[in-house]
Design an enzyme around this catalytic site. Sequence first.
Site, PDB file in Angstrom:
ATOM      1  CG  ASP A 143      -1.951  -1.137   1.181  1.00  0.00           C
ATOM      2  OD1 ASP A 143      -1.930  -1.926   0.230  1.00  0.00           O
ATOM      3  OD2 ASP A 143      -2.751  -1.244   2.138  1.00  0.00           O
TER       4      ASP A 143
ATOM      5  CB  CYS B 145      -2.214  -2.781   5.254  1.00  0.00           C
ATOM      6  SG  CYS B 145      -3.885  -2.084   5.195  1.00  0.00           S
TER       7      CYS B 145
ATOM      8  CE  LYS C 242      -3.424  -4.486   1.290  1.00  0.00           C
ATOM      9  NZ  LYS C 242      -4.173  -3.600   2.163  1.00  0.00           N
TER      10      LYS C 242
HETATM   11  C1  C5J Z   1      -3.027   0.556   5.556  1.00  0.00           C
HETATM   12  C2  C5J Z   1      -4.790   1.659   6.744  1.00  0.00           C
HETATM   13  N1  C5J Z   1      -2.517   0.406   4.341  1.00  0.00           N
HETATM   14  N2  C5J Z   1      -4.013   2.002   7.763  1.00  0.00           N
HETATM   15  N3  C5J Z   1      -4.274   1.092   5.638  1.00  0.00           N
HETATM   16  O1  C5J Z   1      -2.385   0.255   6.543  1.00  0.00           O
HETATM   17  O2  C5J Z   1      -5.982   1.880   6.788  1.00  0.00           O
END
Ligand code: C5J
Length: 220
Positions: A24, A162, A129
């Site tokens: 991400d 994530c 995802k």
């Molecule tokens: C991720 C989130 N990528 N913190 N998303 O960690 O909502």
Amino acid sequence: MITVDAIPYPYQFDSRHTALVVIDMQRDFVEEGGFGSVLGNDVRPLATIVPTVAKLLALAREHGVLVVHTRESHLPDLSDCPPAKLKRGNPTLGIGDEGPMGRILVRGEPGNQILPLLAPHDGELVIDKPGKGAFYATDLHAQLQARGITHLLFAGVTTEVCVQTSMREANDRGYECLIVEDACASYFPVFHQATLAMLTAQGGIVGWKAPLSTLQASFK
Ligand code: C5J
């Protein structure tokens, strides 16, 4: 076989059976003026790791390690977003709303793209995802199995959400996992440190950790 001087004990892997999973590294999470910063988060800890992730990507590519990128994203009609997730969070700016870089967490929007400096190369896997974990409602496990991958190196953001969720999912599926500690970050540095401690406690209950420099040294 490569041996990394990792914590809690040496981690061994064969590059041909290993993938680097970069979680991400999206504009909306990392860039000043994106969704993350508009919600009041300090994005600097995330922006700081970008050069380290770039070096890690270069290392993986140089040594034939499969590269996987993920994006937390939803279909434009949000049909893949559970109501509980839609309701959660900041009431003024939520998933699907128009944000500073397009609709929040919606596929194809500018803010949903991976940072240009870390952009996927041809042939690398890109996994969209809908959950926090990279294995939930995706074909990641099947893609890795098809390529004979047994070991995963993790990087990206955020460490405690994530990245951690994905590493735990991977561990439960039988992958040997190592988190590259300085190639991950959180808006909350204390959560970053706590996550690294949790994942590697009790003899590596979820896996191993090492900084990029230790990983680089293991290839020499
Ligand atoms: C991720 C989130 N990528 N913190 N998303 O960690 O909502």
